[in-house]
Design an enzyme around this catalytic site. Structure first.
Site, PDB file in Angstrom:
ATOM      1  N   ASN A 153     -31.618 -17.605  98.899  1.00 48.97           N
ATOM      2  CA  ASN A 153     -32.509 -18.458  97.783  1.00 48.97           C
ATOM      3  C   ASN A 153     -32.302 -20.129  97.896  1.00 48.97           C
ATOM      4  O   ASN A 153     -33.293 -20.842  97.334  1.00 48.97           O
ATOM      5  CB  ASN A 153     -32.206 -17.210  97.035  1.00 48.97           C
ATOM      6  CG  ASN A 153     -32.556 -16.248  96.433  1.00 48.97           C
ATOM      7  OD1 ASN A 153     -34.138 -16.077  96.101  1.00 48.97           O
ATOM      8  ND2 ASN A 153     -32.180 -15.195  96.445  1.00 48.97           N
ATOM      9  N   ARG A 159     -18.879 -13.580  93.301  1.00 48.88           N
ATOM     10  CA  ARG A 159     -17.580 -13.497  93.030  1.00 48.88           C
ATOM     11  C   ARG A 159     -18.089 -13.138  91.228  1.00 48.88           C
ATOM     12  O   ARG A 159     -18.835 -13.627  90.147  1.00 48.88           O
ATOM     13  CB  ARG A 159     -16.822 -14.885  93.136  1.00 48.88           C
ATOM     14  CG  ARG A 159     -16.697 -14.969  94.378  1.00 48.88           C
ATOM     15  CD  ARG A 159     -15.516 -14.163  94.520  1.00 48.88           C
ATOM     16  NE  ARG A 159     -14.632 -13.737  94.314  1.00 48.88           N
ATOM     17  CZ  ARG A 159     -12.973 -13.350  94.660  1.00 48.88           C
ATOM     18  NH1 ARG A 159     -13.635 -12.391  95.318  1.00 48.88           N
ATOM     19  NH2 ARG A 159     -12.133 -12.898  94.095  1.00 48.88           N
ATOM     20  N   GLU A 185     -38.173 -13.618  94.331  1.00 44.41           N
ATOM     21  CA  GLU A 185     -37.325 -14.126  94.467  1.00 44.41           C
ATOM     22  C   GLU A 185     -37.501 -15.012  94.884  1.00 44.41           C
ATOM     23  O   GLU A 185     -36.989 -16.090  94.281  1.00 44.41           O
ATOM     24  CB  GLU A 185     -35.928 -13.323  94.761  1.00 44.41           C
ATOM     25  CG  GLU A 185     -35.140 -12.172  94.209  1.00 44.41           C
ATOM     26  CD  GLU A 185     -33.555 -12.148  94.924  1.00 44.41           C
ATOM     27  OE1 GLU A 185     -32.831 -12.499  95.372  1.00 44.41           O
ATOM     28  OE2 GLU A 185     -33.976 -10.539  94.919  1.00 44.41           O
ATOM     29  N   LEU A 193     -21.719  -9.251  82.793  1.00 47.60           N
ATOM     30  CA  LEU A 193     -21.690  -9.108  84.425  1.00 47.60           C
ATOM     31  C   LEU A 193     -22.959  -8.545  84.105  1.00 47.60           C
ATOM     32  O   LEU A 193     -23.827  -7.460  83.447  1.00 47.60           O
ATOM     33  CB  LEU A 193     -21.365  -8.074  85.298  1.00 47.60           C
ATOM     34  CG  LEU A 193     -22.115  -7.854  86.594  1.00 47.60           C
ATOM     35  CD1 LEU A 193     -21.238  -9.224  87.323  1.00 47.60           C
ATOM     36  CD2 LEU A 193     -21.205  -6.148  86.957  1.00 47.60           C
ATOM     37  N   ASN A 211     -28.247 -17.561  87.533  1.00 51.19           N
ATOM     38  CA  ASN A 211     -28.051 -16.534  88.606  1.00 51.19           C
ATOM     39  C   ASN A 211     -29.469 -15.715  88.432  1.00 51.19           C
ATOM     40  O   ASN A 211     -30.224 -16.340  88.190  1.00 51.19           O
ATOM     41  CB  ASN A 211     -27.178 -15.492  87.738  1.00 51.19           C
ATOM     42  CG  ASN A 211     -27.143 -14.570  89.086  1.00 51.19           C
ATOM     43  OD1 ASN A 211     -27.328 -15.032  89.804  1.00 51.19           O
ATOM     44  ND2 ASN A 211     -26.762 -12.790  88.284  1.00 51.19           N
ATOM     45  N   THR A 237     -23.525 -15.674  81.333  1.00 53.19           N
ATOM     46  CA  THR A 237     -22.986 -15.039  80.137  1.00 53.19           C
ATOM     47  C   THR A 237     -21.585 -14.546  80.195  1.00 53.19           C
ATOM     48  O   THR A 237     -21.913 -13.521  82.170  1.00 53.19           O
ATOM     49  CB  THR A 237     -23.386 -14.913  79.174  1.00 53.19           C
ATOM     50  OG1 THR A 237     -24.282 -12.992  79.486  1.00 53.19           O
ATOM     51  CG2 THR A 237     -24.780 -15.789  78.364  1.00 53.19           C
ATOM     52  N   HIS A 293     -30.342 -12.097  90.355  1.00 52.39           N
ATOM     53  CA  HIS A 293     -30.493 -10.354  90.325  1.00 52.39           C
ATOM     54  C   HIS A 293     -31.273  -9.869  90.842  1.00 52.39           C
ATOM     55  O   HIS A 293     -32.326  -9.814  90.283  1.00 52.39           O
ATOM     56  CB  HIS A 293     -29.576 -10.245  88.842  1.00 52.39           C
ATOM     57  CG  HIS A 293     -29.259  -8.753  89.317  1.00 52.39           C
ATOM     58  ND1 HIS A 293     -28.221  -9.068  89.511  1.00 52.39           N
ATOM     59  CD2 HIS A 293     -29.677  -8.242  89.128  1.00 52.39           C
ATOM     60  CE1 HIS A 293     -27.549  -7.123  89.616  1.00 52.39           C
ATOM     61  NE2 HIS A 293     -28.655  -6.328  88.918  1.00 52.39           N
TER      62      HIS A 293
END
Ligand code: GRF
Length: 213
Positions: free
Chosen positions: A14, A87, A170, A140, A103, A137, A105
């Site tokens: 990515n 992490r 993605e 998770l 992010n 945020t 996912h």
């Protein structure tokens, strides 16, 4: 021009897509918690500054996150892009970058937060799977959603074949999300929903398997 810091832990495909798509932004640095992350070499080959903040060298999450933030802040980023950064981040760290950390996912959130999303999608028997770009945020994989791509789950799919189909998407939606943010088109509302100025809503449904014609 906005300054971006990308955080990775591994392969970095990515991140590589971000480098290849000539964003209207400066990729100021790529930082990894793993010294042997393959993506670091890719970034270095493209002349991007890299750094490693090895999480195992720190006593706990809070100390690691403080060291990571210090390294990131050297590059005065406007936007933090998590790209396969494996992490879980502390609340303090997330708060420091609230509204400017995103992010990707590999599932259609809120389905399948966490790990092994493709395996879990196959086990659940879903017919449609996909990926999500969202603001980070403290919870998770639960921040405000910016953009999603859906793909069909095909008969005979394995974890790998499904992962590959999702990864292709993605690589399309993540740079697009960054472009929208750089253009000032992404507004994060107080209610936690995201509005994208002048975004076009598709009219077609993805139905899997397809309806008889
Ligand atoms: C991607 O599937 C991403 O959605 C997830 O971790 C994977 C990272 O892949 N968060 P890469 O390192 O970008 O190739």
């Amino acid at each position: 021009m906005k300054r971006i810091v990308i955080l990775i832990s591994g392969r970095g495909s990515n991140m590589e897509t971000m480098l290849k798509t000539r964003l209207p932004a400066e990729i100021a640095a790529v930082i990894s918690n793993e010294a042997d992350a393959r993506g670091l070499t890719t970034a270095q080959d493209q002349g991007i500054a890299t750094a490693v903040v090895p999480h195992r060298a720190f006593a706990d999450r809070a100390v690691f996150d403080a060291a990571l933030a210090a390294e990131m802040d050297r590059y005065t980023p406007d936007l933090i892009v998590l790209a396969g950064f494996m992490r879980v981040l502390t609340e303090g760290f997330v708060a420091r970058y609230a509204g400017r950390m995103i992010n990707i996912h590999p599932s259609l959130l809120p389905s399948f937060p966490g790990l092994h999303t493709h395996r879990r999608a196959l086990e659940a028997g879903v017919r449609v799977h996909g990926c999500t770009v969202h603001f980070v945020t403290p919870g998770l994989d639960s921040g405000p959603i910016i953009v999603q791509a859906a793909v069909p789950v095909l008969a005979g799919d394995t974890e790998d074949s499904l992962a590959a189909r999702v990864l292709r998407e993605e690589h399309r939606i993540y740079p697009q999300a960054v472009r929208w943010i750089c253009a000032g088109r992404v507004k994060l509302g107080a209610n936690g929903t995201v509005t994208i100025t002048d975004a076009v809503t598709p009219s077609a449904a993805l139905i899997a398997p397809a309806l008889d014609t």
